[in-house]
Motif scaffolding. Structure first.
Motif, PDB file in Angstrom:
ATOM      1  N   UNK A  50       0.816  -1.216   0.000  1.00 29.29           N
ATOM      2  CA  UNK A  50       0.000   0.000   0.000  1.00 29.29           C
ATOM      3  C   UNK A  50       0.846   1.262   0.000  1.00 29.29           C
ATOM      4  N   UNK A  51       1.985   1.240   0.695  1.00 25.65           N
ATOM      5  CA  UNK A  51       2.829   2.435   0.741  1.00 25.65           C
ATOM      6  C   UNK A  51       3.331   2.810  -0.644  1.00 25.65           C
ATOM      7  N   UNK A  52       3.652   1.816  -1.465  1.00 32.40           N
ATOM      8  CA  UNK A  52       4.106   2.102  -2.821  1.00 32.40           C
ATOM      9  C   UNK A  52       2.963   2.527  -3.732  1.00 32.40           C
ATOM     10  N   UNK A  53       1.790   1.948  -3.535  1.00 32.13           N
ATOM     11  CA  UNK A  53       0.627   2.335  -4.334  1.00 32.13           C
ATOM     12  C   UNK A  53       0.220   3.774  -4.028  1.00 32.13           C
ATOM     13  N   UNK A  54       0.212   4.114  -2.739  1.00 27.37           N
ATOM     14  CA  UNK A  54      -0.151   5.482  -2.340  1.00 27.37           C
ATOM     15  C   UNK A  54       0.818   6.494  -2.931  1.00 27.37           C
ATOM     16  N   UNK A  55       2.107   6.152  -2.928  1.00 26.36           N
ATOM     17  CA  UNK A  55       3.113   7.076  -3.462  1.00 26.36           C
ATOM     18  C   UNK A  55       2.872   7.348  -4.945  1.00 26.36           C
ATOM     19  N   UNK A  56       2.431   6.331  -5.667  1.00 32.39           N
ATOM     20  CA  UNK A  56       2.111   6.517  -7.086  1.00 32.39           C
ATOM     21  C   UNK A  56       1.005   7.542  -7.283  1.00 32.39           C
ATOM     22  N   UNK A  57       0.085   7.600  -6.325  1.00 34.17           N
ATOM     23  CA  UNK A  57      -1.069   8.486  -6.450  1.00 34.17           C
ATOM     24  C   UNK A  57      -0.751   9.931  -6.080  1.00 34.17           C
ATOM     25  N   UNK A  58       0.199  10.127  -5.128  1.00 30.16           N
ATOM     26  CA  UNK A  58       0.394  11.475  -4.596  1.00 30.16           C
ATOM     27  C   UNK A  58       1.654  12.164  -5.098  1.00 30.16           C
ATOM     28  N   UNK A  59       2.609  11.411  -5.635  1.00 30.88           N
ATOM     29  CA  UNK A  59       3.886  12.018  -6.008  1.00 30.88           C
ATOM     30  C   UNK A  59       4.122  11.899  -7.506  1.00 30.88           C
ATOM     31  N   UNK A  64      10.467   4.932  -7.938  1.00 29.30           N
ATOM     32  CA  UNK A  64      11.265   3.712  -7.856  1.00 29.30           C
ATOM     33  C   UNK A  64      12.069   3.629  -6.563  1.00 29.30           C
ATOM     34  N   UNK A  65      12.456   4.762  -5.978  1.00 30.25           N
ATOM     35  CA  UNK A  65      13.353   4.710  -4.827  1.00 30.25           C
ATOM     36  C   UNK A  65      12.683   4.023  -3.628  1.00 30.25           C
ATOM     37  N   UNK A  66      11.407   4.272  -3.385  1.00 34.68           N
ATOM     38  CA  UNK A  66      10.717   3.590  -2.285  1.00 34.68           C
ATOM     39  C   UNK A  66      10.541   2.118  -2.605  1.00 34.68           C
ATOM     40  N   UNK A  67      10.326   1.792  -3.868  1.00 34.42           N
ATOM     41  CA  UNK A  67      10.187   0.395  -4.264  1.00 34.42           C
ATOM     42  C   UNK A  67      11.496  -0.365  -4.039  1.00 34.42           C
ATOM     43  N   UNK A  68      12.626   0.269  -4.376  1.00 34.01           N
ATOM     44  CA  UNK A  68      13.936  -0.343  -4.152  1.00 34.01           C
ATOM     45  C   UNK A  68      14.164  -0.589  -2.668  1.00 34.01           C
ATOM     46  N   UNK A  69      13.855   0.415  -1.855  1.00 29.80           N
ATOM     47  CA  UNK A  69      14.037   0.287  -0.411  1.00 29.80           C
ATOM     48  C   UNK A  69      13.086  -0.763   0.161  1.00 29.80           C
ATOM     49  N   UNK A  70      11.884  -0.861  -0.382  1.00 27.63           N
ATOM     50  CA  UNK A  70      10.933  -1.874   0.078  1.00 27.63           C
ATOM     51  C   UNK A  70      11.479  -3.273  -0.143  1.00 27.63           C
ATOM     52  N   UNK A  71      12.166  -3.468  -1.270  1.00 28.18           N
ATOM     53  CA  UNK A  71      12.788  -4.762  -1.539  1.00 28.18           C
ATOM     54  C   UNK A  71      13.883  -5.046  -0.528  1.00 28.18           C
ATOM     55  N   UNK A  72      14.702  -4.039  -0.219  1.00 27.04           N
ATOM     56  CA  UNK A  72      15.742  -4.223   0.791  1.00 27.04           C
ATOM     57  C   UNK A  72      15.126  -4.561   2.151  1.00 27.04           C
ATOM     58  N   UNK A  73      14.096  -3.807   2.531  1.00 27.54           N
ATOM     59  CA  UNK A  73      13.453  -4.042   3.814  1.00 27.54           C
ATOM     60  C   UNK A  73      12.874  -5.441   3.891  1.00 27.54           C
ATOM     61  N   UNK A  74      12.321  -5.913   2.804  1.00 27.95           N
ATOM     62  CA  UNK A  74      11.756  -7.260   2.775  1.00 27.95           C
ATOM     63  C   UNK A  74      12.822  -8.296   3.092  1.00 27.95           C
ATOM     64  N   UNK A  75      13.962  -8.195   2.413  1.00 25.86           N
ATOM     65  CA  UNK A  75      15.056  -9.140   2.658  1.00 25.86           C
ATOM     66  C   UNK A  75      15.562  -9.032   4.091  1.00 25.86           C
ATOM     67  N   UNK A  99       7.805   4.172   7.561  1.00 24.74           N
ATOM     68  CA  UNK A  99       6.937   4.583   6.451  1.00 24.74           C
ATOM     69  C   UNK A  99       6.164   5.839   6.818  1.00 24.74           C
ATOM     70  N   UNK A 100       5.671   5.893   8.059  1.00 27.15           N
ATOM     71  CA  UNK A 100       4.976   7.101   8.517  1.00 27.15           C
ATOM     72  C   UNK A 100       5.909   8.311   8.471  1.00 27.15           C
ATOM     73  N   UNK A 101       7.158   8.121   8.945  1.00 25.83           N
ATOM     74  CA  UNK A 101       8.137   9.211   8.932  1.00 25.83           C
ATOM     75  C   UNK A 101       8.467   9.611   7.501  1.00 25.83           C
ATOM     76  N   UNK A 102       8.540   8.648   6.604  1.00 23.97           N
ATOM     77  CA  UNK A 102       8.805   8.932   5.189  1.00 23.97           C
ATOM     78  C   UNK A 102       7.759   9.897   4.630  1.00 23.97           C
ATOM     79  N   UNK A 103       6.492   9.577   4.840  1.00 19.77           N
ATOM     80  CA  UNK A 103       5.430  10.433   4.308  1.00 19.77           C
ATOM     81  C   UNK A 103       5.353  11.762   5.063  1.00 19.77           C
ATOM     82  N   UNK A 104       5.562  11.725   6.391  1.00 16.31           N
ATOM     83  CA  UNK A 104       5.538  12.970   7.158  1.00 16.31           C
ATOM     84  C   UNK A 104       6.648  13.909   6.692  1.00 16.31           C
ATOM     85  N   UNK A 105       7.844  13.360   6.511  1.00 19.18           N
ATOM     86  CA  UNK A 105       8.968  14.173   6.029  1.00 19.18           C
ATOM     87  C   UNK A 105       8.691  14.705   4.639  1.00 19.18           C
TER      88      UNK A 105
END
Length: 418
Positions: A50-59, A64-75, A99-105
């Motif tokens: 959802x965090x990546x989907x929301x970013x597509x809608x608002x930014x 890609x940068x959040x998607x890359x980091x999401x992959x790292x976080x998953x591993x 993720x909350x801090x990411x969007x707040x920042x």
């Protein structure tokens, strides 16, 4: 700046499948099918998706940068949860907070103007945090860089990293008003000096590398740059003779095998884990990553290679390289001087931090006590890394090009050269 298309959603689906399958395997290994474990699996996968989907809608920037980091976080979370389910659950909580801090920042930096006018504020806040660390800090592994409050601890240096990049960006953006490279160097080396006092030499090296990259790009006096590099080399030599734990790390880097059961134990176990993994790894739950002390923080990369293979390790390195490429691309395409430098600084910070710890665990360079961004277990480091990512997200879409506003840095440099 960056094109978006419907096909971009495919990576989110692949990441969703990866998390569901991998975390299910970890649950089977740990034999944990309670509500908490199921909540971790579903909560993590849905949060990432959802965090990546929301970013597509608002930014409109680089999605890609959040998607890359999401992959790292998953591993990272998969490996931490396999090593210790309790720590894995805490890491999921830290990730959700990140993720909350990411969007707040993202929203704060985007909505508030005049970030380039607050240079003295960045210096003042850094000084306060440094002094607070020296007065109230706790010594952990030879470095006084943690502050503990009611059972919770955090590293003020993680906040100072962002303030340091903002300070450099504000200085070079307004250099036509108060340009003085000697005062700039004095402030930078004051930061590094505080880190030396705290014996946090890994962060000191990181601060210096970020400074020298930005300084090299925006400073015309090449002799002064070389002088700074010479001074840093002398500081490194002084650190070796002044601090015993630095000598230990250099000695274990040169020859860890002579003290394999003592001070060389950690790095040798890391090398054993990497060699044991082979190309495809031993499989989740079939390795022995817990043989490495502090494996969930400093040596998470070694654990990933042991159980997921060298190919996965190469994938981690490639993810960092892609993230650095995207950050440099953002910096090159950004036409606002302040955000151009900020994006370069943040990208350099993440890239050098990854290089320092990856080089350390593979015995390429002496080991330092910093974490691998977005993969290692930790709270303050992870949250501030997400804050940095939120700033980078703003820089990817914020193009400031108003002829009535202040001149860009390139225009200032061209006018000075002429």
């Amino acid at each position: 700046m960056f094109n978006r298309s419907i096909s971009f959603k495919a990576p989110h689906n692949l990441l969703l499948i990866l998390n569901l399958f991998s975390l299910s395997l970890v649950m089977l290994f740990n034999k944990s099918f309670d509500r908490l474990s199921i909540g971790v699996v579903l909560g993590l996968t849905l949060t990432i998706y959802l965090s990546n989907i929301i970013l597509l809608k608002i930014s409109s920037g680089d999605n890609y940068i959040l998607l890359i980091v999401s992959m790292m976080m998953s591993l990272g979370i998969i490996m931490i949860y396999r090593i210790n389910p309790e720590l894995g659950f805490k890491q999921v909580i830290w990730y959700m907070l990140g993720i909350f801090v990411f969007y707040a920042t993202y929203f704060i930096v985007k909505k508030i103007p005049y970030w380039n006018k607050a240079m003295y504020l960045y210096i003042g806040l850094s000084l306060v945090l440094f002094l607070s660390t020296l007065i109230f800090g706790s010594n952990i592994n030879g470095a006084t860089n943690w502050i503990k409050i009611k059972g919770y601890s955090f590293q003020p240096v993680e906040i100072i990293k962002i303030l340091f990049v903002f300070f450099l960006a504000a200085y070079f953006t307004n250099r036509d008003k108060f340009e003085n490279k000697y005062i700039l160097s004095a402030i930078v080396y004051a930061h590094i000096g505080f880190l030396f006092i705290q014996r946090d030499l890994g962060s000191a090296m990181l601060f210096y590398l970020v400074f020298i990259i930005i300084f090299y790009v925006y400073e015309n006096d090449r002799k002064f740059i070389l002088l700074n590099m010479l001074g840093a080399s002398l500081m490194g030599v002084m650190g070796y003779f002044l601090f015993g734990h630095v000598r230990v790390r250099v000695e274990t880097w040169i020859d860890p095998w002579s003290s394999i059961s003592g001070k060389g134990y950690q790095i040798t176990q890391s090398l054993f884990a990497i060699s044991e993994g082979g190309f495809l790894g031993t499989g989740l739950g079939k390795g022995y990553p817990t043989f490495i002390p502090e494996v969930q923080t400093d040596f998470i990369f070694s654990a990933i290679i042991e159980e997921m293979g060298i190919l996965t390790g190469i994938a981690v390195i490639m993810l960092f390289l892609i993230l650095i490429y995207r950050g440099i691309k953002i910096s090159l395409e950004q036409r606002d001087g302040f955000f151009r430098i900020v994006s370069l600084g943040i990208t350099s910070m993440l890239g050098f931090q990854a290089f320092i710890i990856l080089g350390g665990v593979t015995k390429l360079i002496p080991l330092t006590g910093i974490t691998l961004p977005f993969l290692s277990y930790g709270g303050s480091s992870l949250i501030m890394s997400f804050a940095s990512l939120g700033i980078l997200q703003v820089a990817s879409e914020y193009i400031h090009f108003d002829a009535d506003e202040e001149e860009t840095i390139d225009e200032q440099r061209a006018k000075k050269n002429n």
